[in-house]
Design an enzyme around this catalytic site. Structure first.
Site, PDB file in Angstrom:
ATOM      1  N   LEU A 155     -14.616  -2.949  79.205  1.00 35.88           N
ATOM      2  CA  LEU A 155     -15.344  -2.777  80.456  1.00 35.88           C
ATOM      3  C   LEU A 155     -15.309  -4.085  81.232  1.00 35.88           C
ATOM      4  CD1 LEU A 155     -18.437  -0.948  78.939  1.00 35.88           C
ATOM      5  CD2 LEU A 155     -16.593   0.113  80.250  1.00 35.88           C
ATOM      6  N   GLY A 188     -12.452 -10.232  84.340  1.00 37.75           N
ATOM      7  CA  GLY A 188     -13.493 -10.415  83.351  1.00 37.75           C
ATOM      8  C   GLY A 188     -13.124  -9.866  81.987  1.00 37.75           C
ATOM      9  N   CYS A 189     -14.093  -9.212  81.345  1.00 35.12           N
ATOM     10  CA  CYS A 189     -13.898  -8.714  79.987  1.00 35.12           C
ATOM     11  C   CYS A 189     -12.809  -7.653  79.895  1.00 35.12           C
ATOM     12  CB  CYS A 189     -15.211  -8.154  79.450  1.00 35.12           C
ATOM     13  SG  CYS A 189     -16.493  -9.409  79.212  1.00 35.12           S
ATOM     14  N   ALA A 190     -12.492  -6.996  80.989  1.00 32.92           N
ATOM     15  CA  ALA A 190     -11.446  -5.964  80.975  1.00 32.92           C
ATOM     16  C   ALA A 190     -10.047  -6.551  81.097  1.00 32.92           C
ATOM     17  CB  ALA A 190     -11.679  -4.958  82.104  1.00 32.92           C
TER      18      ALA A 190
END
Length: 364
Positions: free
Chosen positions: A348, A142-144
């Site tokens: 995160l 994901g965003c990480a």
């Protein structure tokens, strides 16, 4: 050293007000009261515009998971190759192009589609990369994902200082849009997420290709990395995979997690390096959303200026999941950070996880 970054920006550019009206009209008949209550999230997101691989007509219609994933294959190759070409031929950061044959490892990061073999193999087929190049596809971060990709690249390049690594992040969030999903998380996701690709080349200290990097501005060197994953937090963010495709999981608790879980991580990370917020020139923070950025600034008691490019990228592109942090880093690289100054990369992701990297800026 991170020598260059290139972007792959999709062609359908839409203003936030247009998207707000589009979503309001699309959901009006089935959930009028809910939509009217949630529409202000589009105004509060501090986003002006976003880019998408598909247009509004595509978003209005029904699509099977298979069809969505077929489009993912097509657009992931298209925009990843744009980013790779822009990275290796970026005359703003490079004095000469870095040839495809110079790449020793490719890391491909994505969470918005499924491909086996992974998309990096298709990228290899379209450009003259070597067949003995090491591959590391990463999915589900994901965003990480962009920050974790940078971290893995730095570990590998430290073990192989004469090598080069190409990191490619590509996310096509629009292809996961669920026009019949009336949950709040889907509406909030519709106000935040965009599409984009980015590529970064990392060059080892003993690689001859360091000479290809311009020395008119400092470049970031990753000197420390740190990862933590909170147990029993799988429901904070991620995907529910259904017959219709991927349905977003996006908890309202994320800003609160910044004030607790992330606060502990960043404070420990800085303390381990005997640093404080005052020691850090800038934060290359993945802008998960406006509330996330504000929570990070409050935790650190840091100025808006130290997070400025996270705000700018969010404003102009929205949240592009893993690729976003490379967009932010690119802005800092174009500006140039004073010699020997430090920055912290932060993101995160699902898990619930936090990734931190300490950068030192040097001319070579």
């Amino acid at each position: 050293m991170i020598g260059s970054i290139g972007l792959g920006i999709p062609s359908h550019d839409m203003s936030q007000q247009f998207i707000k009206s589009f979503v309001g009209d699309l959901f009006h008949n089935s959930a009028s009261k809910l939509i009217q209550r949630l529409l202000p999230v589009f105004d509060n997101a501090q986003i002006n515009r976003r880019q998408f691989a598909v247009d509004q007509e595509w978003l209005k219609n029904d699509h099977s998971f298979e069809e969505k994933n077929d489009w993912y294959h097509h657009f992931a190759q298209l925009y990843s190759l744009q980013a790779v070409d822009a990275c290796l031929n970026n005359d703003r950061l490079l004095s000469e192009p870095i040839p495809y044959e110079a790449i020793d490892m490719i890391i491909f990061v994505s969470s918005t589609g499924i491909a086996t073999p992974s998309i990096d193999t298709y990228i290899m087929n379209e450009r003259p990369f070597r067949e003995d190049m090491v591959r590391m596809p990463l999915w589900g971060l994901g965003c990480a994902g962009g920050s974790i990709g940078l971290s893995h690249a730095s570990h590998w390049i430290r073990a192989h200082p004469d090598k080069t690594v190409l990191l490619v992040c590509c996310e096509l969030c629009s292809l996961t849009f669920q026009k019949d999903d009336l949950r709040k998380s889907n509406i909030v996701g519709s106000a935040l997420f965009g599409d984009g690709a980015a590529a970064a080349v990392m060059i080892g200290n003993q690689s001859k290709w360091r000479a290809a990097v311009k020395n008119d501005k400092t470049k970031p060197q990753i000197v420390r990395t740190g990862s933590v994953t909170k147990k029993n937090s799988n429901s904070v963010m991620g995907w529910n995979v259904t017959d219709r495709g991927m349905e977003v999981i996006f908890s309202r608790s994320i800003p609160a997690q910044v004030r607790t879980f992330w606060k502990h991580h960043i404070n420990r990370f800085l303390a381990e390096q005997k640093l404080s917020e005052q020691s850090i020139h800038s934060f290359v923070a993945h802008p998960g959303g406006q509330k996330v950025l504000e929570s990070m600034e409050n935790v650190l008691m840091a100025s808006w200026e130290k997070f400025k490019y996270s705000h700018y990228v969010l404003r102009d592109h929205g949240n592009m999941s893993s690729a976003t942090v490379l967009y932010v880093l690119y802005e800092w690289m174009k500006e140039g950070v004073p010699e020997n100054m430090l920055s912290v990369v932060s993101a995160l992701g699902p898990g619930f996880s936090s990734e931190l990297l300490l950068l030192e800026w040097n001319e070579q």
